[in-house]
Design a protein around this motif. Structure first.
Motif, mmCIF file in Angstrom:
data_model
loop_
_atom_site.group_PDB
_atom_site.id
_atom_site.type_symbol
_atom_site.label_atom_id
_atom_site.label_comp_id
_atom_site.label_asym_id
_atom_site.label_seq_id
_atom_site.Cartn_x
_atom_site.Cartn_y
_atom_site.Cartn_z
ATOM 1 N N GLU A 141 0.838 -1.192 0.000
ATOM 2 C CA GLU A 141 0.000 0.000 0.000
ATOM 3 C C GLU A 141 0.879 1.250 0.000
ATOM 4 N N GLY A 142 0.481 2.223 -0.802
ATOM 5 C CA GLY A 142 1.257 3.446 -0.933
ATOM 6 C C GLY A 142 2.211 3.436 -2.110
ATOM 7 N N LYS A 143 2.387 2.278 -2.756
ATOM 8 C CA LYS A 143 3.285 2.175 -3.895
ATOM 9 C C LYS A 143 2.756 2.999 -5.069
ATOM 10 N N ALA A 144 3.619 3.805 -5.654
ATOM 11 C CA ALA A 144 3.253 4.597 -6.823
ATOM 12 C C ALA A 144 3.330 3.727 -8.077
ATOM 13 N N LEU A 145 2.257 3.711 -8.865
ATOM 14 C CA LEU A 145 2.181 2.918 -10.086
ATOM 15 C C LEU A 145 1.564 3.753 -11.199
ATOM 16 N N ALA A 146 1.426 3.151 -12.375
ATOM 17 C CA ALA A 146 0.785 3.825 -13.503
ATOM 18 C C ALA A 146 0.144 2.775 -14.401
ATOM 19 N N PHE A 147 -0.849 3.174 -15.165
ATOM 20 C CA PHE A 147 -1.442 2.251 -16.136
ATOM 21 C C PHE A 147 -1.699 2.981 -17.452
ATOM 22 N N THR A 148 -1.502 2.268 -18.547
ATOM 23 C CA THR A 148 -1.645 2.830 -19.884
ATOM 24 C C THR A 148 -2.683 2.035 -20.660
ATOM 25 N N GLY A 149 -3.609 2.721 -21.279
ATOM 26 C CA GLY A 149 -4.645 2.032 -22.043
ATOM 27 C C GLY A 149 -5.414 2.981 -22.920
ATOM 28 N N PHE A 150 -6.625 2.577 -23.277
ATOM 29 C CA PHE A 150 -7.457 3.350 -24.190
ATOM 30 C C PHE A 150 -8.806 3.655 -23.528
ATOM 31 N N PRO A 151 -8.857 4.643 -22.637
ATOM 32 C CA PRO A 151 -10.108 4.968 -21.960
ATOM 33 C C PRO A 151 -11.190 5.355 -22.958
ATOM 34 N N LEU A 152 -12.383 4.831 -22.751
ATOM 35 C CA LEU A 152 -13.548 5.081 -23.588
ATOM 36 C C LEU A 152 -13.466 4.444 -24.966
ATOM 37 N N GLY A 153 -12.412 3.664 -25.218
ATOM 38 C CA GLY A 153 -12.346 2.898 -26.456
ATOM 39 C C GLY A 153 -12.477 3.731 -27.714
ATOM 40 N N ALA A 170 -10.024 5.410 -14.044
ATOM 41 C CA ALA A 170 -10.084 4.569 -15.245
ATOM 42 C C ALA A 170 -11.503 4.615 -15.803
ATOM 43 N N TYR A 171 -11.636 4.231 -17.061
ATOM 44 C CA TYR A 171 -12.928 4.235 -17.742
ATOM 45 C C TYR A 171 -13.153 2.863 -18.371
ATOM 46 N N PRO A 172 -14.363 2.603 -18.909
ATOM 47 C CA PRO A 172 -14.653 1.274 -19.462
ATOM 48 C C PRO A 172 -13.596 0.758 -20.438
ATOM 49 N N GLY A 197 0.031 -5.684 -12.435
ATOM 50 C CA GLY A 197 -1.406 -5.891 -12.351
ATOM 51 C C GLY A 197 -2.103 -5.635 -13.671
ATOM 52 N N VAL A 198 -3.385 -6.000 -13.714
ATOM 53 C CA VAL A 198 -4.223 -5.800 -14.900
ATOM 54 C C VAL A 198 -5.490 -5.079 -14.448
ATOM 55 N N VAL A 199 -5.734 -3.908 -15.004
ATOM 56 C CA VAL A 199 -6.926 -3.136 -14.637
ATOM 57 C C VAL A 199 -8.172 -3.925 -15.008
ATOM 58 N N ASN A 200 -9.110 -4.066 -14.048
ATOM 59 C CA ASN A 200 -10.291 -4.869 -14.369
ATOM 60 C C ASN A 200 -11.615 -4.177 -14.122
ATOM 61 N N MET A 201 -11.682 -3.180 -13.240
ATOM 62 C CA MET A 201 -12.970 -2.515 -13.062
ATOM 63 C C MET A 201 -12.799 -1.221 -12.282
ATOM 64 N N VAL A 202 -13.849 -0.384 -12.351
ATOM 65 C CA VAL A 202 -13.881 0.853 -11.596
ATOM 66 C C VAL A 202 -15.080 0.817 -10.668
ATOM 67 N N PHE A 203 -14.987 1.546 -9.566
ATOM 68 C CA PHE A 203 -16.130 1.678 -8.665
ATOM 69 C C PHE A 203 -17.089 2.693 -9.263
ATOM 70 N N VAL A 204 -18.335 2.281 -9.451
ATOM 71 C CA VAL A 204 -19.328 3.129 -10.102
ATOM 72 C C VAL A 204 -20.279 3.720 -9.072
ATOM 73 N N LYS A 205 -20.452 5.039 -9.131
ATOM 74 C CA LYS A 205 -21.404 5.720 -8.262
ATOM 75 C C LYS A 205 -22.732 5.838 -9.005
ATOM 76 N N GLU A 236 -23.730 4.700 -16.460
ATOM 77 C CA GLU A 236 -23.287 5.853 -17.244
ATOM 78 C C GLU A 236 -22.465 6.831 -16.424
ATOM 79 N N SER A 237 -22.625 6.808 -15.095
ATOM 80 C CA SER A 237 -21.889 7.740 -14.254
ATOM 81 C C SER A 237 -20.401 7.423 -14.204
ATOM 82 N N ALA A 238 -20.006 6.233 -14.663
ATOM 83 C CA ALA A 238 -18.576 5.902 -14.737
ATOM 84 C C ALA A 238 -17.859 6.843 -15.693
ATOM 85 N N ILE A 239 -18.622 7.417 -16.641
ATOM 86 C CA ILE A 239 -18.047 8.362 -17.606
ATOM 87 C C ILE A 239 -18.300 9.795 -17.180
#
Length: 244
Positions: free
Chosen positions: A127-139, A191-193, A210-218, A222-225
């Motif tokens: 916990e506290g480790k700085a990381l980053a992820f690269t992808g294609f948010p919103l496809g 992150a986004y879908p 790691g592999v990004v797999n989901m976001v917490f949705v409020k 549609e609110s994920a976007i």
């Protein structure tokens, strides 16, 4: 004081420069996960992210991304999209592993090998480790443009969190709670879908943890976007090593 401030600026600039180089090294290995259907417009589309490992012909992504493509493909060809200098290239792929328990999938492509990323030891992440992820948010909305988000590991937590009240405990959550639990990384990055399947990597050396797999949705999906929570989850990379 001036000397300390100057040293802070120099160190910050050096770290930013190192991350920029790691991102440049990461991007050729990060691909879109999509499908091809000649009778569809556009013929090629993608809905998620994947990344290349091992011999350059194996692609990792999230199982739910592949599952959505297979279920909604209607005869379309599963594959990856590789960003080139002038355009995107579609390469057909074969599904070789669908691990729904850990939301991981492996695809196999033919032809010229792509640059591969190295898997790190996710058990060493704290916990506290700085990381980053690269992808294609919103496809397809933003297209095949690599986007990198920085984050820290906010918590290492069980994948399924019990609902606060019985009313919030739906059938899907109940089934998840009955499965053997395992810990995932909770991140403070947005992150986004389309980010599903993105490699979560150590910015110091580019190793995937790691592999990004989901976001917490409020609220609704549609609110994920429109109103992202800023809470993202990733599957530890060691599950890739242990998968058959």
């Amino acid at each position: 004081m001036k000397l300390l401030f100057s040293l802070f600026i120099l160190l910050g600039g050096a770290h930013a420069g190192e991350l920029s180089q790691v991102i440049d090294d990461i991007k050729p290995s990060v691909v879109g996960i999509g499908s091809l259907q000649q009778t569809r417009g556009p013929a090629v589309s993608f809905i998620g992210t994947g990344f290349v490992i091992d011999d350059g012909l194996t692609v990792v992504t999230a199982a739910h991304v592949v599952n959505d493509l297979v279920n909604n493909g209607q005869g379309a060809t599963l594959g990856i999209l590789v960003r080139g200098a002038d355009n995107a290239q579609f390469r057909p792929a074969t599904l070789t592993l669908l691990d729904k328990t850990h939301d991981l999938a492996r695809l196999r492509i033919k032809g010229t090998a792509l640059p591969a990323l190295k898997l790190g030891d996710s058990s060493k992440v704290r916990e506290g480790k700085a990381l980053a992820f690269t992808g294609f948010p919103l496809g397809m909305v933003l297209g095949l443009q690599h986007v990198t988000h920085r984050c820290i590991v906010s918590a290492i937590t069980p994948l399924a969190t019990p609902a606060i009240t019985a009313r919030q405990l739906d059938a899907k959550t109940a089934r998840q709670l009955q499965k053997p639990g395992y810990a995932v990384f909770q991140l403070d990055g947005t992150a986004y879908p389309g980010s599903s399947g993105s490699p979560l990597f150590d910015p110091d050396n580019g190793e995937v943890v790691g592999v990004v797999n989901m976001v917490f949705v409020k609220g609704v999906k549609e609110s994920a976007i429109s109103a992202p929570s800023g809470i993202t989850y990733a599957i530890p990379a060691n599950y890739l090593k242990s998968s058959p």
